[in-house]
Each structure stands twice: as C-alpha cells, then as structure tokens.
Design a protein around this motif. Structure first.
Motif, PDB file in Angstrom:
ATOM      1  N   MET A  13      43.142  28.689  72.244  1.00 30.18           N
ATOM      2  CA  MET A  13      44.450  30.107  72.420  1.00 30.18           C
ATOM      3  C   MET A  13      43.616  30.178  73.415  1.00 30.18           C
ATOM      4  O   MET A  13      44.044  30.949  74.482  1.00 30.18           O
ATOM      5  N   GLU A  14      41.682  30.515  74.050  1.00 29.32           N
ATOM      6  CA  GLU A  14      40.583  30.922  74.575  1.00 29.32           C
ATOM      7  C   GLU A  14      41.302  30.709  75.800  1.00 29.32           C
ATOM      8  O   GLU A  14      40.812  30.886  77.454  1.00 29.32           O
ATOM      9  N   SER A  15      41.450  28.865  75.789  1.00 32.13           N
ATOM     10  CA  SER A  15      41.431  27.863  76.850  1.00 32.13           C
ATOM     11  C   SER A  15      42.690  28.354  77.842  1.00 32.13           C
ATOM     12  O   SER A  15      42.371  27.820  79.301  1.00 32.13           O
ATOM     13  N   ALA A  16      43.538  28.867  77.678  1.00 38.27           N
ATOM     14  CA  ALA A  16      44.666  29.014  78.133  1.00 38.27           C
ATOM     15  C   ALA A  16      43.956  30.471  79.474  1.00 38.27           C
ATOM     16  O   ALA A  16      44.193  30.627  81.161  1.00 38.27           O
ATOM     17  N   THR A  17      42.716  30.665  79.330  1.00 31.15           N
ATOM     18  CA  THR A  17      42.456  32.149  80.235  1.00 31.15           C
ATOM     19  C   THR A  17      41.437  30.926  81.141  1.00 31.15           C
ATOM     20  O   THR A  17      40.645  32.308  81.944  1.00 31.15           O
ATOM     21  N   VAL A  18      40.868  30.490  81.140  1.00 33.55           N
ATOM     22  CA  VAL A  18      38.829  30.080  81.817  1.00 33.55           C
ATOM     23  C   VAL A  18      40.272  29.512  82.771  1.00 33.55           C
ATOM     24  O   VAL A  18      39.770  29.550  83.852  1.00 33.55           O
ATOM     25  N   PRO A  19      40.625  28.555  83.996  1.00 33.19           N
ATOM     26  CA  PRO A  19      41.747  28.160  84.717  1.00 33.19           C
ATOM     27  C   PRO A  19      42.116  29.259  84.658  1.00 33.19           C
ATOM     28  O   PRO A  19      43.588  29.117  86.134  1.00 33.19           O
ATOM     29  N   ALA A  20      41.824  30.326  85.069  1.00 34.13           N
ATOM     30  CA  ALA A  20      42.810  32.049  85.367  1.00 34.13           C
ATOM     31  C   ALA A  20      42.820  31.973  86.744  1.00 34.13           C
ATOM     32  O   ALA A  20      43.808  31.945  87.732  1.00 34.13           O
ATOM     33  N   GLU A  21      41.925  30.947  88.031  1.00 32.39           N
ATOM     34  CA  GLU A  21      42.120  31.603  89.248  1.00 32.39           C
ATOM     35  C   GLU A  21      43.321  30.118  89.778  1.00 32.39           C
ATOM     36  O   GLU A  21      43.198  30.352  91.461  1.00 32.39           O
ATOM     37  N   GLU A  22      43.044  29.405  89.453  1.00 35.89           N
ATOM     38  CA  GLU A  22      43.714  28.302  89.378  1.00 35.89           C
ATOM     39  C   GLU A  22      45.178  28.519  88.961  1.00 35.89           C
ATOM     40  O   GLU A  22      46.069  27.785  89.421  1.00 35.89           O
ATOM     41  N   VAL A  23      45.890  29.997  88.202  1.00 40.88           N
ATOM     42  CA  VAL A  23      46.853  29.520  87.880  1.00 40.88           C
ATOM     43  C   VAL A  23      48.172  30.637  88.928  1.00 40.88           C
ATOM     44  O   VAL A  23      47.140  31.654  89.190  1.00 40.88           O
ATOM     45  N   PRO A  69      30.766  26.908  83.692  1.00 41.28           N
ATOM     46  CA  PRO A  69      29.891  26.726  84.303  1.00 41.28           C
ATOM     47  C   PRO A  69      29.765  27.780  85.257  1.00 41.28           C
ATOM     48  O   PRO A  69      29.517  28.183  86.137  1.00 41.28           O
ATOM     49  N   TYR A  70      31.314  27.224  86.011  1.00 41.44           N
ATOM     50  CA  TYR A  70      30.976  27.045  87.488  1.00 41.44           C
ATOM     51  C   TYR A  70      31.047  28.998  88.010  1.00 41.44           C
ATOM     52  O   TYR A  70      30.336  29.647  88.280  1.00 41.44           O
ATOM     53  N   ALA A  71      31.789  29.512  86.799  1.00 46.13           N
ATOM     54  CA  ALA A  71      32.228  31.120  86.870  1.00 46.13           C
ATOM     55  C   ALA A  71      30.790  31.541  86.629  1.00 46.13           C
ATOM     56  O   ALA A  71      30.649  32.143  87.244  1.00 46.13           O
ATOM     57  N   ALA A  72      30.448  30.917  85.658  1.00 51.49           N
ATOM     58  CA  ALA A  72      29.202  32.434  85.158  1.00 51.49           C
ATOM     59  C   ALA A  72      27.910  31.501  86.577  1.00 51.49           C
ATOM     60  O   ALA A  72      27.528  33.008  87.356  1.00 51.49           O
ATOM     61  N   ALA A  73      27.671  30.499  86.975  1.00 56.51           N
ATOM     62  CA  ALA A  73      26.889  30.232  88.602  1.00 56.51           C
ATOM     63  C   ALA A  73      27.503  31.059  89.427  1.00 56.51           C
ATOM     64  O   ALA A  73      26.841  31.918  90.544  1.00 56.51           O
TER      65      ALA A  73
END
Length: 248
Positions: A1-11, A95-99
């Motif tokens: 369920m949480e996976s849908a929010t991970v690529p938010a910048e690309e959506v 890790p990309y977002a955290a960095a």
C-alpha cells in the motif's frame, strides 16, 4: 500500500492519482485474493493444502489436469518477475529521497542520464543479495518468509512514528484540529499506533531482534552525516568575523 507514494515525484497529478491508485489497488487486490483463496480452499483438501508450496498450481491441476497446473506455475513466475522489476525500481527511490534531504550520503542522490538513482539501486540490490546468501541453507519458502517479515518490520517502524507524530500535532497545532475532527484524528492515531505495534510484535522475536540491529546499524551513518554538515557550516560561520580584521 505504501509503495504508491514512493515514486510521487515521477507521477503525473500525484494529489489525485496516488490516493486513487492506493485505494483501487488495495480493493482490487483484496477481492482477487479472497475469491482465489476461497476457490483453492474448495478444491484442495485442507491437509494437502497445508503442505503445498504452490497451492494455485495444484488447484488448477486438480480442476483441469496437469497442463493447467504447469500453466498457472508459469504465470506465477512471470507475475513474480514483473513484481520484482517494480520493487527493484522502487528500492532506489527511498535512499535517493533521504539523500536529497541530507539524511543519507550524497552519493545516493546522484542520478544517471535518465534520472535513475543508480547508486541506490546497486547498493540495495547487493544488500538484498547478501541477506539471501546469509540464509542459503534455508528452503526457498523459509527464505521468502524471513525476507518478507523483515521488510514488514522495517516498514511498520515509520508507521509507529507517524502515528505518534499525529498525536504530537494534535497537542502542538490545536488550531488545525477542532471539534469532530479532533476526536476522529485522536481515534485514528491511537488505532494506527496500536495496530502497528501489534503487527511488529507479530513478526516474531527473531525478526524484531535482527530488524532492530539493522536499525541500529544506520545510526553511525546519520552521526557521520551530521558531522560532515557541521564541518561545512563552521567555515561559513567564521568568514564574517574574519572580514573586519582583514580590512583593518
């Protein structure tokens, strides 16, 4: 369920599409799982089902013959590889977002020519491979169970913090919560916290123990990043004080 929010910048249009994908994906998946599970339970006896490592293939073979079981097994393999491709692409985004937020080494924020966080993908893939290799003597089912429980544990920790953060906001930002909304948010936050802690405990002692060690392993990285940030800030802070002396 949480996976849908991970690529938010690309959506495209994430404010609408991410909630829509989350709700629709969860509902459709739940319906498919329930119907297919009921069908399998009705075809294969419970004693045999408890020992089966491929229940859907066994059910198809029981209903239509051996060829159907092989066909379902092939379909399951194709589906697994498709899901794996999606997970591999997602695992580099965290890790990309955290960095980018300064909470992880800057090298993880670097991207390739097509905007792909290559360092995060490579490092996370190596770590997953090492994790699987550490359990090489276990069966495939046991390896999958271990990995999925460990992943669930690490996913639930942010849920626990998020629920507590909601309770903190209810006390520090009272102007934003009033009347019926205040009561509703308190109930939701408490239920979310209780469920998350219960789910963490359900992972088992071994998973909680090893997962906690993994969380501890990330603390030196955070301390090192803070040290690097402090070293960069100090020379900048010293410059204004030195300027008058040089001018004199």
């Amino acid at each position: 369920m949480e996976s849908a929010t991970v690529p938010a910048e690309e959506v495209e249009n994430p404010e609408k599409n991410i909630p829509r994908a989350t709700v629709m994906g969860t509902v459709v998946t739940a319906v498919v799982y329930i119907l297919s599970t009921v069908a399998v339970l009705g075809i294969i006896p419970a004693a045999r089902l408890a020992e089966s490592t491929a229940p859907f293939a066994d059910a198809a073979g029981e209903a239509f013959g051996g060829w159907a079981g092989d066909l379902v097994a092939i379909g399951a393999a194709v589906s697994a590889f498709g899901a794996l491709n999606g997970w591999i692409l997602l695992q580099g985004q965290v890790p990309y977002a955290a960095a980018r937020d300064g909470l992880f080494p800057r090298s993880f924020a670097r991207t390739g020519r097509r905007g792909i966080p290559v360092v995060g993908l490579v490092v996370s893939s190596v770590l997953v491979t090492v994790l699987v290799a550490m359990n090489y003597n276990a069966s495939l089912v046991d390896q999958f169970t271990f990995v999925i429980l460990l992943a669930t544990f690490t996913t639930l920790i942010p849920y626990v913090y998020a629920a507590v953060a909601e309770l903190v906001l209810l006390t520090t930002e009272r102007a934003a919560f009033s009347g019926r909304r205040l009561g509703k948010d308190v109930v939701i936050a408490l239920l979310a916290f209780t469920y998350s802690v219960w789910a963490v405990a359900g992972a088992g002692y071994e998973i909680v123990f090893k997962g906690t060690l993994l969380l501890f392993a990330g603390m030196p990285v955070y301390a090192w990043l803070k040290y690097r940030q402090q070293r960069r800030v100090q020379p900048v802070a010293a410059t204004p004080a030195e300027t008058p002396a040089k001018a004199a």
